[in-house]
Design an enzyme around this catalytic site. Structure first.
Site, mmCIF file in Angstrom:
data_model
loop_
_atom_site.group_PDB
_atom_site.id
_atom_site.type_symbol
_atom_site.label_atom_id
_atom_site.label_comp_id
_atom_site.label_asym_id
_atom_site.label_seq_id
_atom_site.Cartn_x
_atom_site.Cartn_y
_atom_site.Cartn_z
ATOM 1 C CD GLU A 53 -2.944 -1.152 2.290
ATOM 2 O OE1 GLU A 53 -2.519 -0.697 3.379
ATOM 3 O OE2 GLU A 53 -4.070 -1.650 2.154
ATOM 4 C CD GLU A 63 4.784 -21.235 10.775
ATOM 5 O OE1 GLU A 63 4.930 -21.284 12.013
ATOM 6 O OE2 GLU A 63 3.785 -20.739 10.218
#
Length: 285
Positions: free
Chosen positions: A81, A112
């Site tokens: 953004e 992960e």
């Protein structure tokens, strides 16, 4: 000292499967009300981090977010953004998620748990000492993130962490640890809830305060935003009407000619002619 994961402690609410919709929503909201207070307690650490990031970005450094699952997605979201909101070039704020882009929509098995991959990805981006790495992990134990911070710090790179457990392993690898203690989740262990909400709030604070300090906002307005749709063209036009006292149509033509509110204001400040071409005057927005 033993490490206790508050994020894995039983919910303060029980019998959820027997509650009405109203009771469930009241309970979730009750827990959510605790998040802003927990984030407020972290402001001194966030302030230290933003100050350090600004100094490094002014030298050309970048900001990296790293996480897995919800934490990784929130980091990628915040990074994505920045260019449209503040007009920053792509690549100045980068979000990395364990498992790569596929993990934004689908779980990637064991991604992960690979302790080496995070540091490898940072190296692929040419990480250097002007950059900052922020590791995000509600549990504070994600190997992908913890080892990447360890290696980054060992190479003289500023590191920070955001987690929801005190004295977490990730905090020990961070120059600036941010421990946002929101307590047990409404659904036991579901850190996409309060922990995720708090992470989003902190990321908003980090990136927004950094962009303001870098001069990407004038007053309270996004003068560097990308003009990617009619709504934003209209918003930018109204900014120029307010700032320069121009008629709406003339302000819009100038905005489309120069490409951003900031560029129009800079041209006005340096007394360059604020003219628009026939092409931009007839632009159909």
């Amino acid at each position: 000292m033993s490490f206790i994961k508050i994020t894995e402690q039983p919910s303060l609410h029980d019998g959820l499967d027997r509650q009405s919709v109203h009771e469930l929503l009241e309970g979730i909201n009750e827990e959510d009300c605790k998040v802003a207070l927990a984030v407020h307690q972290c402001i001194p650490q966030i302030e230290r981090l933003v100050t350090a990031i600004v100094e490094r970005m002014q030298r050309g450094g970048r900001l990296f977010y790293m996480g897995a699952g919800t934490s990784g997605r929130l980091g990628v979201l915040d990074a994505s953004e920045i260019p449209p909101t503040f007009g920053m070039p792509p690549g100045r704020v980068i979000g990395l998620i364990a498992g790569g882009d596929r993990a934004l929509r689908h779980p990637v098995e064991n991604a992960e748990d690979n302790p080496m991959r995070g540091w490898e990805e940072l190296q692929e981006h040419g990480i250097n000492t002007d950059d900052t790495v922020v590791g995000i992990a509600a549990s504070g134990t994600t190997p992908y993130v913890v080892h990447a911070l360890h290696e980054a710090r060992a190479h003289g790179i500023l590191t920070a962490s955001i987690c929801s457990n005190p004295d977490a392993p990730i905090s020990r690898e961070a120059d600036i640890p941010i421990e946002m203690i929101v307590g047990p989740e409404f659904v036991t262990g579901s850190s996409r809830m309060k922990s995720g909400t708090g992470q989003k709030m902190i990321l908003n604070m980090i990136s927004t305060a950094t962009m303001i300090r870098l001069g990407r906002v004038k007053g309270n307005r996004m003068v560097n935003m990308q003009l990617s749709n009619r709504k934003l063209v209209d918003r930018g036009t109204r900014m120029l009407v307010d700032e320069l006292g121009l008629p709406y149509e003339e302000a819009q033509a100038l905005l489309l000619r120069h490409g951003s509110v900031r560029k129009v204001l800079d041209a006005a400040r340096t007394d360059r002619p604020l003219t628009s071409s026939p092409e931009t005057r007839n632009h159909n927005y």
